[in-house]
Design a protein around this motif. Sequence first.
Motif, mmCIF file in Angstrom:
data_model
loop_
_atom_site.group_PDB
_atom_site.id
_atom_site.type_symbol
_atom_site.label_atom_id
_atom_site.label_comp_id
_atom_site.label_asym_id
_atom_site.label_seq_id
_atom_site.Cartn_x
_atom_site.Cartn_y
_atom_site.Cartn_z
ATOM 1 N N ALA A 77 -6.585 1.850 8.083
ATOM 2 C CA ALA A 77 -7.435 2.355 7.001
ATOM 3 C C ALA A 77 -6.817 2.251 5.610
ATOM 4 O O ALA A 77 -7.471 1.797 4.670
ATOM 5 C CB ALA A 77 -7.836 3.807 7.270
ATOM 6 N N SER A 78 -5.572 2.672 5.442
ATOM 7 C CA SER A 78 -5.013 2.722 4.091
ATOM 8 C C SER A 78 -4.966 1.347 3.445
ATOM 9 O O SER A 78 -5.238 1.205 2.246
ATOM 10 C CB SER A 78 -3.634 3.376 4.077
ATOM 11 N N ALA A 79 -4.657 0.315 4.213
ATOM 12 C CA ALA A 79 -4.620 -1.037 3.632
ATOM 13 C C ALA A 79 -6.009 -1.469 3.200
ATOM 14 O O ALA A 79 -6.189 -2.017 2.105
ATOM 15 C CB ALA A 79 -4.035 -2.034 4.623
ATOM 16 N N LEU A 80 -7.003 -1.223 4.037
ATOM 17 C CA LEU A 80 -8.366 -1.596 3.665
ATOM 18 C C LEU A 80 -8.799 -0.866 2.402
ATOM 19 O O LEU A 80 -9.340 -1.469 1.472
ATOM 20 C CB LEU A 80 -9.338 -1.285 4.805
ATOM 21 N N LEU A 81 -8.539 0.440 2.337
ATOM 22 C CA LEU A 81 -8.993 1.231 1.191
ATOM 23 C C LEU A 81 -8.285 0.826 -0.100
ATOM 24 O O LEU A 81 -8.921 0.699 -1.149
ATOM 25 C CB LEU A 81 -8.802 2.721 1.484
ATOM 26 N N VAL A 82 -6.982 0.619 -0.039
ATOM 27 C CA VAL A 82 -6.239 0.227 -1.239
ATOM 28 C C VAL A 82 -6.665 -1.161 -1.711
ATOM 29 O O VAL A 82 -6.957 -1.374 -2.894
ATOM 30 C CB VAL A 82 -4.711 0.271 -1.000
ATOM 31 N N GLY A 101 -7.313 -7.468 14.448
ATOM 32 C CA GLY A 101 -6.160 -7.252 15.301
ATOM 33 C C GLY A 101 -5.627 -5.847 15.041
ATOM 34 O O GLY A 101 -6.382 -4.939 14.727
ATOM 35 N N ILE A 102 -4.314 -5.686 15.126
ATOM 36 C CA ILE A 102 -3.711 -4.361 14.966
ATOM 37 C C ILE A 102 -2.785 -4.354 13.764
ATOM 38 O O ILE A 102 -1.931 -5.221 13.629
ATOM 39 C CB ILE A 102 -2.927 -3.971 16.230
ATOM 40 N N GLY A 103 -2.948 -3.358 12.887
ATOM 41 C CA GLY A 103 -1.993 -3.129 11.825
ATOM 42 C C GLY A 103 -2.432 -3.567 10.440
ATOM 43 O O GLY A 103 -3.321 -4.399 10.270
ATOM 44 N N THR A 104 -1.764 -2.978 9.446
ATOM 45 C CA THR A 104 -2.116 -3.228 8.050
ATOM 46 C C THR A 104 -1.771 -4.633 7.593
ATOM 47 O O THR A 104 -2.412 -5.153 6.685
ATOM 48 C CB THR A 104 -1.440 -2.199 7.135
ATOM 49 N N ASP A 105 -0.763 -5.259 8.200
ATOM 50 C CA ASP A 105 -0.435 -6.621 7.799
ATOM 51 C C ASP A 105 -1.584 -7.572 8.117
ATOM 52 O O ASP A 105 -1.890 -8.476 7.335
ATOM 53 C CB ASP A 105 0.876 -7.085 8.441
ATOM 54 N N ASN A 106 -2.263 -7.373 9.239
ATOM 55 C CA ASN A 106 -3.429 -8.192 9.567
ATOM 56 C C ASN A 106 -4.608 -7.878 8.662
ATOM 57 O O ASN A 106 -5.372 -8.771 8.304
ATOM 58 C CB ASN A 106 -3.827 -7.984 11.025
ATOM 59 N N VAL A 107 -4.771 -6.613 8.286
ATOM 60 C CA VAL A 107 -5.845 -6.234 7.360
ATOM 61 C C VAL A 107 -5.651 -6.958 6.033
ATOM 62 O O VAL A 107 -6.611 -7.455 5.435
ATOM 63 C CB VAL A 107 -5.895 -4.705 7.155
ATOM 64 N N VAL A 124 -3.419 8.833 4.251
ATOM 65 C CA VAL A 124 -1.998 8.938 3.926
ATOM 66 C C VAL A 124 -1.387 7.574 4.233
ATOM 67 O O VAL A 124 -1.540 7.053 5.336
ATOM 68 C CB VAL A 124 -1.307 10.032 4.779
ATOM 69 N N ARG A 125 -0.694 7.001 3.270
ATOM 70 C CA ARG A 125 -0.126 5.655 3.406
ATOM 71 C C ARG A 125 1.264 5.736 4.038
ATOM 72 O O ARG A 125 2.272 5.661 3.349
ATOM 73 C CB ARG A 125 -0.062 4.978 2.037
ATOM 74 N N LEU A 126 1.312 5.837 5.351
ATOM 75 C CA LEU A 126 2.602 5.845 6.039
ATOM 76 C C LEU A 126 3.137 4.426 6.210
ATOM 77 O O LEU A 126 4.308 4.240 6.515
ATOM 78 C CB LEU A 126 2.470 6.523 7.408
ATOM 79 N N GLU A 127 2.279 3.438 6.029
ATOM 80 C CA GLU A 127 2.654 2.030 6.159
ATOM 81 C C GLU A 127 3.257 1.522 4.843
ATOM 82 O O GLU A 127 3.204 2.210 3.831
ATOM 83 C CB GLU A 127 1.436 1.192 6.558
ATOM 84 N N GLY A 132 -12.729 13.765 6.502
ATOM 85 C CA GLY A 132 -11.470 14.207 5.925
ATOM 86 C C GLY A 132 -10.436 13.109 5.828
ATOM 87 O O GLY A 132 -10.746 11.921 5.886
ATOM 88 N N ILE A 133 -9.197 13.533 5.706
ATOM 89 C CA ILE A 133 -8.062 12.638 5.479
ATOM 90 C C ILE A 133 -7.526 12.099 6.801
ATOM 91 O O ILE A 133 -7.362 12.825 7.771
ATOM 92 C CB ILE A 133 -6.930 13.373 4.733
ATOM 93 N N THR A 134 -7.220 10.811 6.792
ATOM 94 C CA THR A 134 -6.637 10.064 7.905
ATOM 95 C C THR A 134 -5.174 9.794 7.569
ATOM 96 O O THR A 134 -4.814 9.796 6.397
ATOM 97 C CB THR A 134 -7.410 8.727 8.028
ATOM 98 N N ALA A 135 -4.355 9.502 8.564
ATOM 99 C CA ALA A 135 -3.000 8.982 8.328
ATOM 100 C C ALA A 135 -2.922 7.605 8.959
ATOM 101 O O ALA A 135 -3.245 7.446 10.135
ATOM 102 C CB ALA A 135 -1.936 9.894 8.925
ATOM 103 N N THR A 136 -2.530 6.612 8.159
ATOM 104 C CA THR A 136 -2.375 5.247 8.652
ATOM 105 C C THR A 136 -0.914 5.005 8.983
ATOM 106 O O THR A 136 -0.058 4.985 8.099
ATOM 107 C CB THR A 136 -2.869 4.223 7.616
ATOM 108 N N ALA A 137 -0.645 4.843 10.261
ATOM 109 C CA ALA A 137 0.724 4.624 10.741
ATOM 110 C C ALA A 137 0.985 3.128 10.873
ATOM 111 O O ALA A 137 0.076 2.356 11.164
ATOM 112 C CB ALA A 137 0.909 5.302 12.100
ATOM 113 N N PRO A 138 2.251 2.707 10.701
ATOM 114 C CA PRO A 138 2.581 1.287 10.829
ATOM 115 C C PRO A 138 2.892 0.857 12.263
ATOM 116 O O PRO A 138 3.260 -0.289 12.491
ATOM 117 C CB PRO A 138 3.815 1.140 9.939
ATOM 118 N N GLY A 139 2.754 1.751 13.214
ATOM 119 C CA GLY A 139 3.026 1.418 14.603
ATOM 120 C C GLY A 139 2.339 2.409 15.512
ATOM 121 O O GLY A 139 1.780 3.412 15.064
ATOM 122 N N PHE A 140 2.401 2.143 16.803
ATOM 123 C CA PHE A 140 1.687 2.963 17.778
ATOM 124 C C PHE A 140 2.568 4.049 18.391
ATOM 125 O O PHE A 140 2.086 5.124 18.715
ATOM 126 C CB PHE A 140 1.137 2.055 18.891
#
Length: 193
Positions: free
Chosen positions: A168-173, A39-45, A86-89, A126-134
């Motif tokens: 991405a950041s949730a999966l990686l962490v 789905g969408i977002g780190t909470d689902n990850v 970058v963990r923006l979430e 390179g580096i990605t930024a993971t945002a908590p919203g669209f």
Amino acid sequence: RTARIASRFDSIELEHRHREFVSATGMYAGQRVSVVSTGIGTDNVEIVVAEILAITERPTFIRIGSCGALQPGIELGDLVISTGSVRLETTTNWFVHEGYPAVADYEAVLALVEAAEGLGYRHHLGITATAPGFYGAQARPIPQLPIRYPDLAEDMARQRVLNFEMEASALLVLASLGRCRAGVVCAVYANRT
């Protein structure tokens, strides 16, 4: 994407759908593999990773996603392979200190680079930024709603971040904490520059 990926399996032993979580398990090139939508977002990850870790032993995770590029020269259809995010979430803050890095496993990154090169796909590393919203969380203007950080996309671009995405950041962490390999590849659907 799940059905499209599973169509490449040599055989499928199980397919299941529950809410936004669609999964298929089967064989590919002699290996038993699964594909699972989050789905969408780190909470689902978080849900998907926790449940996969409960039923498997040290899996390798590869996120196949979409993103918006933040650097000039990255074209629509290019791939971005993340070395970290970058963990923006805030989902991962419930597991680790705010300064904890979201870093991709080097073997997963090398495999993704090798696959992109072997298939002839233009890619960027390179580096990605993971945002908590669209919208607001990626500094997209919303006429009816004020956003707190209207210059966020420019700030991230100035810091040489390649792209915005939302998982991405949730999966990686979480993979790192679970002692698993994880990598991220995203197709560029938009370029914010």
